[in-house]
Design an enzyme around this catalytic site. Structure first.
Site, mmCIF file in Angstrom:
data_model
loop_
_atom_site.group_PDB
_atom_site.id
_atom_site.type_symbol
_atom_site.label_atom_id
_atom_site.label_comp_id
_atom_site.label_asym_id
_atom_site.label_seq_id
_atom_site.Cartn_x
_atom_site.Cartn_y
_atom_site.Cartn_z
ATOM 1 N N TRP A 1 -3.248 -7.850 2.372
ATOM 2 C CA TRP A 1 -2.430 -7.242 3.421
ATOM 3 C C TRP A 1 -3.125 -6.634 4.653
ATOM 4 O O TRP A 1 -2.458 -6.720 5.764
ATOM 5 C CB TRP A 1 -1.557 -6.030 2.941
ATOM 6 C CG TRP A 1 -0.347 -6.361 1.866
ATOM 7 C CD1 TRP A 1 0.975 -6.473 2.076
ATOM 8 C CD2 TRP A 1 -0.669 -6.450 0.413
ATOM 9 N NE1 TRP A 1 1.817 -7.032 0.881
ATOM 10 C CE2 TRP A 1 0.690 -6.746 -0.154
ATOM 11 C CE3 TRP A 1 -1.528 -6.638 -0.459
ATOM 12 C CZ2 TRP A 1 0.881 -7.124 -1.366
ATOM 13 C CZ3 TRP A 1 -1.392 -6.947 -1.835
ATOM 14 C CH2 TRP A 1 -0.033 -7.165 -2.212
ATOM 15 N N ASP B 1 7.678 -5.672 2.381
ATOM 16 C CA ASP B 1 6.726 -4.939 3.194
ATOM 17 C C ASP B 1 7.523 -4.798 4.855
ATOM 18 O O ASP B 1 7.680 -3.872 5.416
ATOM 19 C CB ASP B 1 5.454 -5.784 3.271
ATOM 20 C CG ASP B 1 4.706 -5.782 2.204
ATOM 21 O OD1 ASP B 1 4.865 -4.574 1.513
ATOM 22 O OD2 ASP B 1 4.200 -6.744 1.816
ATOM 23 N N ARG C 1 -2.977 -0.020 -9.347
ATOM 24 C CA ARG C 1 -1.542 -0.791 -9.918
ATOM 25 C C ARG C 1 -1.444 -0.312 -11.274
ATOM 26 O O ARG C 1 -0.310 -0.131 -11.646
ATOM 27 C CB ARG C 1 -1.764 -2.363 -9.669
ATOM 28 C CG ARG C 1 -0.613 -3.116 -10.036
ATOM 29 C CD ARG C 1 -1.096 -4.682 -9.721
ATOM 30 N NE ARG C 1 0.188 -5.230 -10.306
ATOM 31 C CZ ARG C 1 -0.054 -6.338 -10.996
ATOM 32 N NH1 ARG C 1 -1.443 -6.814 -11.319
ATOM 33 N NH2 ARG C 1 0.737 -7.434 -11.424
ATOM 34 N N HIS D 1 2.184 0.996 -12.393
ATOM 35 C CA HIS D 1 3.085 0.504 -13.336
ATOM 36 C C HIS D 1 3.388 1.080 -14.546
ATOM 37 O O HIS D 1 4.316 0.916 -15.162
ATOM 38 C CB HIS D 1 2.430 -1.077 -13.510
ATOM 39 C CG HIS D 1 2.723 -1.881 -12.308
ATOM 40 N ND1 HIS D 1 3.096 -3.268 -12.460
ATOM 41 C CD2 HIS D 1 2.947 -1.612 -10.945
ATOM 42 C CE1 HIS D 1 3.047 -3.797 -11.081
ATOM 43 N NE2 HIS D 1 3.061 -2.822 -10.415
ATOM 44 N N HIS E 1 -0.643 -0.691 -0.455
ATOM 45 C CA HIS E 1 -0.808 -1.983 -0.222
ATOM 46 C C HIS E 1 -2.085 -2.094 0.676
ATOM 47 O O HIS E 1 -2.412 -3.393 1.003
ATOM 48 C CB HIS E 1 0.496 -3.048 0.347
ATOM 49 C CG HIS E 1 1.223 -3.140 -0.895
ATOM 50 N ND1 HIS E 1 2.508 -3.615 -0.686
ATOM 51 C CD2 HIS E 1 0.962 -3.409 -2.154
ATOM 52 C CE1 HIS E 1 3.162 -3.950 -1.884
ATOM 53 N NE2 HIS E 1 2.152 -3.826 -2.649
#
Length: 472
Positions: free
Chosen positions: A323, A352, A158, A162, A291
């Site tokens: 997830w 999703d 992440r 980002h 994910h």
């Protein structure tokens, strides 16, 4: 500008003794009077935190290049520098350890060896790279060890995403266009709503940045992200490095460039955000597959359950909703689980679920649910593309730290092994057999049922024996 410890610079009285002018316009100073070790140390990023007062001296032309070169090679005592002090040439620089640790990242230069004759600006011009290739390799090994003990694969993925995901293809100017430039290390960007919790990733990365000061934050973020995917069982990502860091929080992008988890129109929102980055529908779906790693924590994102049967015992800090059941394993279970929607303990965000609802997205989501190899291939390409968005590379072509896949050693041709007809042949072996058998009628697609060469030898032996008997 070159930072030098105050005690390395002549005091006012000494300057007067050297020049005879209490307010000189030009100052000649022997390079050998500068302590080599101190000069070298002050060029490291951490010299800012090791001393609270340093003098900044402005150099120009060949003198600046020559001074930079002294960091790797001490010049003869006869070499001279011309300094032109002005009212702004000398000033004290104050810095706090926090600022120097997180925000200051001066560019390093490695000068080529100088010739023994008098140097020129061309000969002393240093070659600068954004990141040191050897330190990148060492940092990657440390990241692998870090992952074994912290289980931080998801948050490091992440972090890289980002930092790169703020890119706007409609803006040409760097760094205003955003992208992978290390701006996420600044507090103003860390406080963006979409970056909640990423300060914990920065805390994991900072010791590595301190250890490998010749690696930029931008490279370190992307290196950690790609390594985390690979160490979790995902595909090898074709990465390159050499990203240049932004230098000030004023260069951070404005808030609102990153995707939201629950927008009113999920498909439109995903396309708006990712199209702005220059990515397409296939890349949107492939990247969403990451994910498969990690959990959503309601205290950070506002989504997910505080705890499920899959997250209550960790590893790492327990809690959150994942997830997938194996949320530290990179595979295609994200797509299969969303498609089935049978487990209430598994998270499905609006962004999703839309992957199997939107007709264009669904084509790829169905494909990845059925074919993990296809997902890995498309994901690796999309991740590499994302990690380069908006980056300015030095050198422009980037730095590759992988030696590439090793070439397999060709299998030695042994006719007896591959002429039995009882073993499926590889394409390479078929080509070898074709070359060997073509003249005598053998076929690689229908191997001979016996050892042809052995039969030839036997026939020759029998003929020789018969000839010998007849002769006798």
């Amino acid at each position: 500008h070159l930072a030098i410890y105050p005690n390395s610079f002549p005091k006012p009285k000494e300057r007067q003794q050297i020049t005879g002018d209490p307010k000189p316009h030009t100052l000649s100073l022997s390079l050998s009077s500068l302590p080599p070790n101190n000069t070298t140390n002050t060029l490291s990023s951490h010299s800012h935190s090791s001393t609270t007062a340093m003098a900044s001296i402005a150099f120009s032309g060949a003198a600046a290049a020559a001074t930079a070169a002294t960091t790797s090679r001490r010049l003869p005592a006869s070499a001279k520098l011309s300094l032109s002090p002005s009212s702004s040439s000398l000033k004290l620089l104050g810095s706090t350890p926090i600022v120097s640790r997180l925000f200051l990242n001066p560019k390093r230069c490695s000068a080529a060896p100088l010739p023994s004759r008098a140097f020129s600006s061309a000969a002393a011009s240093p070659k600068c790279l954004a990141s040191n290739p050897e330190q990148l390799k060492l940092a990657r090994e440390d990241i692998r060890e870090l992952l074994k003990t912290t289980f931080s694969h998801p948050i490091l993925v992440r972090l890289g995403w980002h930092d790169a995901g703020t890119y706007n293809k409609n803006i040409e100017e760097w760094p205003r266009r955003g992208g992978a430039n290390g701006s996420l290390r600044f507090e103003i960007e860390l406080k963006h709503a979409a970056n909640a919790g990423l300060v914990n990733a920065l805390k994991l990365i900072q010791p590595l940045k301190d250890k490998y000061s010749d690696v930029t934050y931008a490279d370190l973020f992307q290196l950690a992200s790609a390594t985390a995917v690979e160490e979790a069982g995902g595909p090898k990502i074709p990465m390159k490095y050499g990203r240049v860091d932004v230098s000030a929080p004023e260069q951070c992008p404005e808030e609102g460039r990153l995707p939201s988890a629950g927008p009113p129109s999920p498909a439109d929102h995903l396309r708006e955000v990712f199209y702005r980055m220059g990515l397409n529908d296939k890349e949107i779906v492939a990247l969403s597959g990451a994910h498969t790693l990690g959990r959503s924590r309601p205290d950070r994102s506002g989504w997910g359950k505080p705890e499920t049967k899959y997250t209550k015992d960790g590893p790492g800090a327990p809690g959150g909703q994942s997830w997938t059941a194996q949320w530290l394993k990179f595979d295609n279970s994200y797509f299969t689980d969303i498609k089935e929607k049978k487990d209430e303990d598994l998270l499905v965000l609006p962004t999703d679920g839309v992957l199997f609802e939107d007709p264009a997205f669904k084509v790829y989501a169905e494909k990845y649910a059925e074919d993990q190899e296809a997902f890995f291939k498309d994901y690796a390409e999309a991740h590499a593309k994302l990690s380069n968005l908006g980056a300015k590379f030095d050198p422009p072509e980037g730095i590759v730290i992988d030696d590439g896949p090793s070439q397999p050693v060709p299998e030695k041709f042994v006719a007896a092994k591959y002429s039995s007809g009882k073993r499926e042949l590889s394409e390479n072996m078929k080509q070898k057999i074709r070359a060997e058998y073509q003249a005598v009628g053998g076929s690689p697609d229908k191997p001979l049922q016996s050892n042809y060469f052995l039969n030839i030898i036997i026939v020759i032996g029998v003929l020789a024996l018969l000839t010998s008997l007849v002769g006798n």
